[in-house]
Design a protein around this motif. Sequence first.
Motif, PDB file in Angstrom:
ATOM      1  N   PHE A   1       0.851  -1.199   0.000  1.00  0.00           N
ATOM      2  CA  PHE A   1       0.000   0.000   0.000  1.00  0.00           C
ATOM      3  C   PHE A   1       0.880   1.241   0.000  1.00  0.00           C
ATOM      4  O   PHE A   1       1.766   1.358   0.839  1.00  0.00           O
ATOM      5  CB  PHE A   1      -0.894   0.011   1.246  1.00  0.00           C
ATOM      6  CG  PHE A   1      -1.825  -1.160   1.318  1.00  0.00           C
ATOM      7  CD1 PHE A   1      -3.036  -1.147   0.651  1.00  0.00           C
ATOM      8  CD2 PHE A   1      -1.472  -2.299   2.038  1.00  0.00           C
ATOM      9  CE1 PHE A   1      -3.901  -2.236   0.708  1.00  0.00           C
ATOM     10  CE2 PHE A   1      -2.327  -3.395   2.100  1.00  0.00           C
ATOM     11  CZ  PHE A   1      -3.549  -3.361   1.428  1.00  0.00           C
TER      12      PHE A   1
ATOM     13  N   ASP B   1      -8.043   5.004  -3.538  1.00  0.00           N
ATOM     14  CA  ASP B   1      -8.029   5.847  -2.328  1.00  0.00           C
ATOM     15  C   ASP B   1      -6.676   6.464  -1.950  1.00  0.00           C
ATOM     16  O   ASP B   1      -6.642   7.594  -1.468  1.00  0.00           O
ATOM     17  CB  ASP B   1      -8.661   5.126  -1.128  1.00  0.00           C
ATOM     18  CG  ASP B   1      -8.067   3.754  -0.872  1.00  0.00           C
ATOM     19  OD1 ASP B   1      -7.940   2.981  -1.839  1.00  0.00           O
ATOM     20  OD2 ASP B   1      -7.732   3.440   0.274  1.00  0.00           O
TER      21      ASP B   1
ATOM     22  N   SER C   1      -9.787  -3.780  -4.143  1.00  0.00           N
ATOM     23  CA  SER C   1     -10.394  -3.574  -2.817  1.00  0.00           C
ATOM     24  C   SER C   1     -11.451  -2.489  -2.870  1.00  0.00           C
ATOM     25  O   SER C   1     -11.861  -1.952  -1.865  1.00  0.00           O
ATOM     26  CB  SER C   1      -9.314  -3.190  -1.796  1.00  0.00           C
ATOM     27  OG  SER C   1      -8.806  -1.906  -2.078  1.00  0.00           O
TER      28      SER C   1
ATOM     29  N   TYR D   1     -11.290   0.347   9.841  1.00  0.00           N
ATOM     30  CA  TYR D   1     -10.247   0.762   8.888  1.00  0.00           C
ATOM     31  C   TYR D   1      -9.572   2.067   9.294  1.00  0.00           C
ATOM     32  O   TYR D   1      -8.680   2.541   8.596  1.00  0.00           O
ATOM     33  CB  TYR D   1     -10.820   0.967   7.467  1.00  0.00           C
ATOM     34  CG  TYR D   1     -11.574  -0.211   6.893  1.00  0.00           C
ATOM     35  CD1 TYR D   1     -11.211  -1.522   7.204  1.00  0.00           C
ATOM     36  CD2 TYR D   1     -12.645  -0.014   6.018  1.00  0.00           C
ATOM     37  CE1 TYR D   1     -11.914  -2.604   6.662  1.00  0.00           C
ATOM     38  CE2 TYR D   1     -13.346  -1.090   5.475  1.00  0.00           C
ATOM     39  CZ  TYR D   1     -12.980  -2.374   5.812  1.00  0.00           C
ATOM     40  OH  TYR D   1     -13.674  -3.431   5.281  1.00  0.00           O
TER      41      TYR D   1
ATOM     42  N   PHE E   1      -5.699   2.440   9.275  1.00  0.00           N
ATOM     43  CA  PHE E   1      -5.165   2.296   7.911  1.00  0.00           C
ATOM     44  C   PHE E   1      -5.294   3.609   7.145  1.00  0.00           C
ATOM     45  O   PHE E   1      -4.409   4.008   6.398  1.00  0.00           O
ATOM     46  CB  PHE E   1      -5.926   1.191   7.174  1.00  0.00           C
ATOM     47  CG  PHE E   1      -5.583   1.030   5.707  1.00  0.00           C
ATOM     48  CD1 PHE E   1      -4.652   0.100   5.300  1.00  0.00           C
ATOM     49  CD2 PHE E   1      -6.213   1.799   4.731  1.00  0.00           C
ATOM     50  CE1 PHE E   1      -4.343  -0.064   3.943  1.00  0.00           C
ATOM     51  CE2 PHE E   1      -5.917   1.659   3.383  1.00  0.00           C
ATOM     52  CZ  PHE E   1      -4.980   0.714   2.990  1.00  0.00           C
ATOM     53  N   ARG E   2      -6.411   4.289   7.338  1.00  0.00           N
ATOM     54  CA  ARG E   2      -6.608   5.561   6.618  1.00  0.00           C
ATOM     55  C   ARG E   2      -5.600   6.602   7.092  1.00  0.00           C
ATOM     56  O   ARG E   2      -5.179   7.459   6.316  1.00  0.00           O
ATOM     57  CB  ARG E   2      -8.054   6.027   6.741  1.00  0.00           C
ATOM     58  CG  ARG E   2      -8.995   5.089   5.985  1.00  0.00           C
ATOM     59  CD  ARG E   2     -10.452   5.526   6.000  1.00  0.00           C
ATOM     60  NE  ARG E   2     -11.291   4.462   5.427  1.00  0.00           N
ATOM     61  CZ  ARG E   2     -12.608   4.455   5.459  1.00  0.00           C
ATOM     62  NH1 ARG E   2     -13.253   5.454   6.024  1.00  0.00           N
ATOM     63  NH2 ARG E   2     -13.285   3.462   4.915  1.00  0.00           N
TER      64      ARG E   2
ATOM     65  N   GLN F   1     -19.137  -0.191  -0.162  1.00  0.00           N
ATOM     66  CA  GLN F   1     -18.791  -1.270   0.766  1.00  0.00           C
ATOM     67  C   GLN F   1     -20.064  -1.832   1.405  1.00  0.00           C
ATOM     68  O   GLN F   1     -21.077  -1.136   1.534  1.00  0.00           O
ATOM     69  CB  GLN F   1     -17.819  -0.749   1.823  1.00  0.00           C
ATOM     70  CG  GLN F   1     -16.504  -0.282   1.196  1.00  0.00           C
ATOM     71  CD  GLN F   1     -15.502   0.247   2.207  1.00  0.00           C
ATOM     72  OE1 GLN F   1     -15.829   0.503   3.357  1.00  0.00           O
ATOM     73  NE2 GLN F   1     -14.274   0.435   1.757  1.00  0.00           N
TER      74      GLN F   1
ATOM     75  N   LYS G   1     -13.384  -9.126   4.682  1.00  0.00           N
ATOM     76  CA  LYS G   1     -12.684  -8.064   5.397  1.00  0.00           C
ATOM     77  C   LYS G   1     -13.669  -7.116   6.061  1.00  0.00           C
ATOM     78  O   LYS G   1     -14.622  -6.733   5.389  1.00  0.00           O
ATOM     79  CB  LYS G   1     -11.821  -7.309   4.378  1.00  0.00           C
ATOM     80  CG  LYS G   1     -11.129  -6.097   4.921  1.00  0.00           C
ATOM     81  CD  LYS G   1     -10.483  -5.349   3.791  1.00  0.00           C
ATOM     82  CE  LYS G   1      -9.827  -4.111   4.334  1.00  0.00           C
ATOM     83  NZ  LYS G   1      -9.271  -3.278   3.297  1.00  0.00           N
TER      84      LYS G   1
ATOM     85  N   TYR H   1      -8.879 -10.576   6.035  1.00  0.00           N
ATOM     86  CA  TYR H   1      -7.992  -9.462   6.365  1.00  0.00           C
ATOM     87  C   TYR H   1      -8.266  -9.014   7.791  1.00  0.00           C
ATOM     88  O   TYR H   1      -9.329  -8.449   8.077  1.00  0.00           O
ATOM     89  CB  TYR H   1      -8.238  -8.325   5.382  1.00  0.00           C
ATOM     90  CG  TYR H   1      -7.151  -7.265   5.273  1.00  0.00           C
ATOM     91  CD1 TYR H   1      -6.416  -6.816   6.378  1.00  0.00           C
ATOM     92  CD2 TYR H   1      -6.851  -6.688   4.034  1.00  0.00           C
ATOM     93  CE1 TYR H   1      -5.436  -5.843   6.262  1.00  0.00           C
ATOM     94  CE2 TYR H   1      -5.865  -5.707   3.904  1.00  0.00           C
ATOM     95  CZ  TYR H   1      -5.159  -5.293   5.021  1.00  0.00           C
ATOM     96  OH  TYR H   1      -4.200  -4.323   4.892  1.00  0.00           O
TER      97      TYR H   1
ATOM     98  N   SER I   1      -6.472  -3.002  10.251  1.00  0.00           N
ATOM     99  CA  SER I   1      -5.713  -2.108  11.133  1.00  0.00           C
ATOM    100  C   SER I   1      -6.376  -1.914  12.499  1.00  0.00           C
ATOM    101  O   SER I   1      -5.706  -1.927  13.525  1.00  0.00           O
ATOM    102  CB  SER I   1      -5.532  -0.759  10.436  1.00  0.00           C
ATOM    103  OG  SER I   1      -6.781  -0.207  10.077  1.00  0.00           O
TER     104      SER I   1
ATOM    105  N   TYR J   1      -1.193  -7.556  10.209  1.00  0.00           N
ATOM    106  CA  TYR J   1      -0.007  -6.766  10.579  1.00  0.00           C
ATOM    107  C   TYR J   1       0.838  -7.516  11.609  1.00  0.00           C
ATOM    108  O   TYR J   1       1.932  -7.067  11.948  1.00  0.00           O
ATOM    109  CB  TYR J   1      -0.445  -5.389  11.098  1.00  0.00           C
ATOM    110  CG  TYR J   1      -1.250  -4.656  10.042  1.00  0.00           C
ATOM    111  CD1 TYR J   1      -0.612  -4.022   8.977  1.00  0.00           C
ATOM    112  CD2 TYR J   1      -2.648  -4.654  10.067  1.00  0.00           C
ATOM    113  CE1 TYR J   1      -1.349  -3.412   7.969  1.00  0.00           C
ATOM    114  CE2 TYR J   1      -3.392  -4.050   9.076  1.00  0.00           C
ATOM    115  CZ  TYR J   1      -2.739  -3.423   8.029  1.00  0.00           C
ATOM    116  OH  TYR J   1      -3.458  -2.833   7.036  1.00  0.00           O
TER     117      TYR J   1
HETATM  118  C1  PBG Z   1      -9.050   0.780   0.554  1.00  0.00           C
HETATM  119  C2  PBG Z   1      -8.493  -0.127   1.579  1.00  0.00           C
HETATM  120  C3  PBG Z   1      -8.769  -0.016   2.942  1.00  0.00           C
HETATM  121  C4  PBG Z   1      -8.056  -1.024   3.576  1.00  0.00           C
HETATM  122  C5  PBG Z   1      -7.346  -1.726   2.596  1.00  0.00           C
HETATM  123  N1  PBG Z   1      -7.645  -1.157   1.350  1.00  0.00           N
HETATM  124  C6  PBG Z   1      -9.557   0.982   3.715  1.00  0.00           C
HETATM  125  C7  PBG Z   1     -10.783   1.551   3.195  1.00  0.00           C
HETATM  126  O1  PBG Z   1     -11.590   0.885   2.553  1.00  0.00           O
HETATM  127  O2  PBG Z   1     -10.976   2.735   3.473  1.00  0.00           O
HETATM  128  C8  PBG Z   1      -8.084  -1.243   5.052  1.00  0.00           C
HETATM  129  C9  PBG Z   1      -7.046  -2.077   5.641  1.00  0.00           C
HETATM  130  C10 PBG Z   1      -6.913  -1.942   7.109  1.00  0.00           C
HETATM  131  O3  PBG Z   1      -7.708  -1.268   7.793  1.00  0.00           O
HETATM  132  O4  PBG Z   1      -5.955  -2.537   7.613  1.00  0.00           O
HETATM  133  N2  PBG Z   1      -8.848   0.459  -0.749  1.00  0.00           N
END
Ligand code: PBG
Length: 336
Positions: free
Chosen positions: A84, A129, A174, A210, A213-214, A234, A261, A284, A287, A326
Amino acid sequence: MSFDRPLDLVERPRRLRRTESLRAMVRETTLSPADFIAPLFVIDGKGAPQPIKSMPGVLRHNVKDLVKECRSLHKLGVPAVALFPKLAARFKDAEGTHALDEDGLILRAVQAIKSAVPGLAVVTDVALDPYTTHGHDGVLTPEGDDVANDRSVAILSEMAVLQAQAGVDIVAPSDMMDGRVGAIREALDNAGAENTAIMAYSAKFNSAYYGPFRDAVGSSKAAGTRLLSKATYQLDPANRRQALNEAALDEDEGADYIMVKPAGAYLDIIRDVREQTGRPVAAYQVSGEYAQIHAAAKLGWLDLERCRHESLLAIKRAGADLILTYFAKDMAKLLG
Ligand code: PBG
């Protein structure tokens, strides 16, 4: 009732749990380094690794350090990494243009890893994203009030082809746009990348987990505003049948792996998908799942090692063949 003689029981299940050896003999689920895919964050330049506040122990690496990290994961028996990018603001725009830059960060990272550690499988994310100023996974409609499905799919298909040409083993859409798996499969095949596999984020829920991660990829800017809600693409966390429908559609469109996920709060979905498909199922552990274990451990409220193990065991027991987590490196060290 007073105790004077043993109860007259046919079965005493505790006989199977009396010692560690006896317990090991009947253990149904085990973890091994080969179960894990390590998500890794990459940054441009030559700078030092950057910590991510809400994800203790997770770093954003420059390409050179990323290759080192990949080498050590490979040695530990972790079969794959998922990449990523975290881009500087100047590389972001409303259209996510930089996702199609042939000299883009992710493509350079893939090339560097595949030439240094060819045996390690590399997975890349197909979504806009990290590249959009608004943080959505696709481009917006002319009115700007939603993500435009078909136009996003066209861009994502091109993105996947570039990733395949850079040498990635698996592309992982994703984005949750309708029809993207089929479109990506067709684009890959037309580009001669018929051996590049697709790991579809099929049952991806609109999850609050998430958040960290963001922060890590810098896509949280508009979080919480009406615009950044990803609820129009989603899945609603309340829905099971829609998740199974998405998994079935992705399978029909040519997904090689089906992903669920997040993982921990969706163990029922992992089990349902496992029972529905013959394809490998990935889950998955996102985060926020990682962050909550760390946060509670830091407060002294939970035992980090035991919760880590239990959370992953539960995901595997639910039916996942592969777990993006992770914790991959820590677990591989422990289990190797
Ligand atoms: C977006 C994407 C996200 C994650 C992986 N790819 C977050 C989202 O949909 O906003 C989240 C992974 C994580 O939280 O570890 N393409």
